[in-house]
Design a protein around this motif. Structure first.
Motif, mmCIF file in Angstrom:
data_model
loop_
_atom_site.group_PDB
_atom_site.id
_atom_site.type_symbol
_atom_site.label_atom_id
_atom_site.label_comp_id
_atom_site.label_asym_id
_atom_site.label_seq_id
_atom_site.Cartn_x
_atom_site.Cartn_y
_atom_site.Cartn_z
ATOM 1 N N ASP A 212 0.880 -1.307 -0.189
ATOM 2 C CA ASP A 212 -0.141 -0.154 0.172
ATOM 3 C C ASP A 212 1.070 1.284 0.210
ATOM 4 O OD1 ASP A 212 -2.145 1.499 -0.188
ATOM 5 O OD2 ASP A 212 -2.472 1.379 2.083
ATOM 6 N N ILE A 213 1.031 1.987 1.185
ATOM 7 C CA ILE A 213 1.967 3.211 1.247
ATOM 8 C C ILE A 213 2.609 2.859 2.525
ATOM 9 C CG2 ILE A 213 2.018 5.492 1.553
ATOM 10 C CD1 ILE A 213 -0.902 5.394 0.097
ATOM 11 N N ASP A 214 4.072 3.297 2.375
ATOM 12 C CA ASP A 214 5.017 3.395 3.675
ATOM 13 C C ASP A 214 5.410 4.401 3.852
ATOM 14 O OD1 ASP A 214 4.907 0.332 4.298
ATOM 15 O OD2 ASP A 214 6.640 -0.104 3.755
ATOM 16 N N GLY A 215 5.662 4.876 5.104
ATOM 17 C CA GLY A 215 6.619 5.983 5.486
ATOM 18 C C GLY A 215 7.989 5.409 5.420
ATOM 19 N N TYR A 216 9.145 6.702 5.370
ATOM 20 C CA TYR A 216 10.293 6.321 5.202
ATOM 21 C C TYR A 216 11.084 7.304 6.231
ATOM 22 C CZ TYR A 216 10.949 10.050 1.713
ATOM 23 O OH TYR A 216 10.945 11.483 1.068
ATOM 24 N N LEU A 217 12.397 6.931 6.416
ATOM 25 C CA LEU A 217 13.409 7.938 6.862
ATOM 26 C C LEU A 217 14.715 7.618 6.088
ATOM 27 C CD1 LEU A 217 13.271 7.794 10.899
ATOM 28 C CD2 LEU A 217 12.990 9.871 9.529
ATOM 29 N N ALA A 218 15.448 8.828 5.814
ATOM 30 C CA ALA A 218 16.664 8.868 5.013
ATOM 31 C C ALA A 218 17.668 9.839 5.546
ATOM 32 C CB ALA A 218 16.263 8.940 3.564
ATOM 33 N N SER A 219 18.988 9.614 5.332
ATOM 34 C CA SER A 219 19.962 10.675 5.560
ATOM 35 C C SER A 219 20.804 10.560 4.197
ATOM 36 C CB SER A 219 20.763 10.246 6.754
ATOM 37 O OG SER A 219 21.369 8.751 6.332
ATOM 38 N N ILE A 220 21.358 11.937 4.322
ATOM 39 C CA ILE A 220 21.833 12.299 3.016
ATOM 40 C C ILE A 220 23.357 12.903 3.385
ATOM 41 C CG2 ILE A 220 21.933 13.576 1.010
ATOM 42 C CD1 ILE A 220 18.743 13.911 1.449
ATOM 43 N N SER A 221 24.549 12.619 2.705
ATOM 44 C CA SER A 221 25.545 13.052 2.868
ATOM 45 C C SER A 221 25.770 14.497 3.218
ATOM 46 C CB SER A 221 26.861 12.510 2.038
ATOM 47 O OG SER A 221 26.540 12.876 0.698
ATOM 48 N N TYR A 222 26.805 15.366 3.841
ATOM 49 C CA TYR A 222 26.761 16.563 3.768
ATOM 50 C C TYR A 222 26.895 17.347 2.326
ATOM 51 C CZ TYR A 222 28.124 21.295 5.542
ATOM 52 O OH TYR A 222 28.025 22.725 5.672
ATOM 53 N N ASP A 223 27.512 16.576 1.396
ATOM 54 C CA ASP A 223 27.600 17.220 0.063
ATOM 55 C C ASP A 223 26.494 16.980 -1.026
ATOM 56 O OD1 ASP A 223 28.180 14.385 -0.402
ATOM 57 O OD2 ASP A 223 30.341 14.879 -1.262
ATOM 58 N N GLY A 224 25.578 16.040 -0.308
ATOM 59 C CA GLY A 224 24.347 15.742 -1.150
ATOM 60 C C GLY A 224 24.438 14.554 -2.277
ATOM 61 N N THR A 225 25.729 14.130 -2.357
ATOM 62 C CA THR A 225 26.098 12.906 -3.302
ATOM 63 C C THR A 225 25.837 11.473 -2.961
ATOM 64 O OG1 THR A 225 28.426 12.610 -2.649
ATOM 65 C CG2 THR A 225 27.717 14.356 -4.187
ATOM 66 N N THR A 226 25.458 11.359 -1.798
ATOM 67 C CA THR A 226 25.233 10.028 -1.370
ATOM 68 C C THR A 226 24.018 9.822 -0.540
ATOM 69 O OG1 THR A 226 27.625 9.652 -1.322
ATOM 70 C CG2 THR A 226 26.358 7.938 -0.276
ATOM 71 N N LEU A 227 23.211 8.823 -0.515
ATOM 72 C CA LEU A 227 22.075 8.533 0.297
ATOM 73 C C LEU A 227 22.791 7.572 1.390
ATOM 74 C CD1 LEU A 227 18.976 8.529 0.762
ATOM 75 C CD2 LEU A 227 19.016 6.707 -0.350
ATOM 76 N N THR A 228 22.951 8.002 2.278
ATOM 77 C CA THR A 228 23.889 7.358 3.390
ATOM 78 C C THR A 228 23.208 6.235 4.355
ATOM 79 O OG1 THR A 228 23.541 9.067 5.024
ATOM 80 C CG2 THR A 228 25.592 9.138 3.733
ATOM 81 N N ALA A 229 21.934 6.460 4.382
ATOM 82 C CA ALA A 229 21.073 5.424 4.905
ATOM 83 C C ALA A 229 19.449 5.641 4.637
ATOM 84 C CB ALA A 229 21.198 5.533 6.416
#
Length: 327
Positions: A212-229
């Protein structure tokens, strides 16, 4: 005492979504506009309105020229527009499609957030239907699909340039609602997704789409180039995460809605069968520290989340209102 008051807008519909004051006392405003002549500043990143097809929101607000995101900065005394820019592509930007299954509460079309770091750089979390949104140095450079993707961007303090920006989403509809900045480290974002192929990372708390639909949490590196988690938050039924915050140890808290049996940790406050959840995770989003449900115990989501804060002591403050359109 009224210190100042001012209009901000053009001949079309203009809607503010989020506000924050920087270290100089200047006011940052994130919003959406259908005004071709919305006031921008000469050095702005983008002074040209793009917009998409015209539409009316469920609230009756007409967006006759389509919509663009705007970010504006007012001086501390309100007398000057220090910076103002459009952000968007050739489709509609800044609006959650009111016909999308992600829009469950009155006002969901307008969710988005602006934040700042210690150098007064400006961050936004928003939504876009534009496959040509300006993406610079981002971890996801291509529009994922569906009616809209989440988008996150970092701009310099005078709004003259994008430092980095990125889509986040899979092949179905996705939305980004909240953003939190950890100095010189990462940016955390949260939202909702209908995409089973939403980008999650190995070792995250939950890498399986619930359905159906899920929530999410994500973290991004300081320079924006990497989805760290990146992790899903949810059950096999409808779930979305609207707000997030962090504590002094950088543990991450999410506040959202669920129609499923959201997990409740032992020993925490809870009101069983409530449709709103609070979830605390480790900084790398790999471990659940606790989760619970709060609300009326009606068995369905019946409170629309409107604000969320975690203070220095780890106490949690939240608010909401009864404004469901599709509970």
């Amino acid at each position: 005492e009224l210190l100042y008051a001012t209009y901000l807008g053009g001949a079309g519909s203009d809607v503010p979504q989020s506000l924050i004051v920087d270290e100089n006392g200047d006011l940052l405003i994130l919003g959406v506009t259908s005004s071709i002549e919305f006031p921008t500043t000469t050095n702005a990143f983008d002074t040209t309105f793009n917009g998409g097809p015209s539409f009316d929101l469920l609230s009756g607000i007409p967006m006759v020229n389509g919509s663009d995101i705007f970010v504006a900065k007012l001086s501390a005394n309100g007398s000057q527009l220090l910076g103002s820019t459009f952000l968007g592509g050739n489709a509609n930007d800044g609006i959650l499609d009111p016909l999308s299954a992600l829009a469950r509460n009155y006002g969901d079309e307008f969710r988005g957030e602006v934040n700042i770091d210690g150098d007064n750089n400006i961050y936004i979390a928003a939504n876009t239907s534009s496959s040509d949104f300006p993406i610079i140095n981002g971890f996801q450079s291509v529009y994922g699909g569906g009616t809209h993707d989440g988008v996150v961007a970092k701009l310099n303090p005078d709004l003259s340039s994008i430092i980095w920006s990125s889509y986040i989403g899979g092949t179905m509809a996705d939305a980004t609602y909240g953003i939190k900045i950890i100095e010189d480290s990462v940016s955390y974002i949260t939202g909702g997704t209908m995409s089973a192929d939403f980008p999650v990372t190995p070792g995250a708390y939950d890498t399986q789409f619930g359905g159906d639909i899920d929530g999410y949490l994500a973290s991004i590196s300081y320079d924006g180039t990497t989805l760290t988690a990146s992790t899903f938050l949810g059950t096999p039924e409808y779930d979305q995460s609207y707000f997030l915050d962090t504590d002094e140890d950088q543990n991450v808290y999410a506040y959202g809605q669920s129609r499923g049996s959201y997990p409740v940790s032992e020993g925490v406050y809870t009101n069983p069968l409530s449709g709103q959840f609070i979830h605390k995770l480790s900084p790398d989003l790999s471990e659940s520290i606790f989760s619970t449900v709060v609300g009326s115990g009606s068995g369905i989501p019946d409170i629309s989340p409107t604000a969320f804060l975690v203070n220095e002591c780890g106490n949690i403050f939240l608010s909401g209102w009864g404004g469901m359109i599709n509970s």
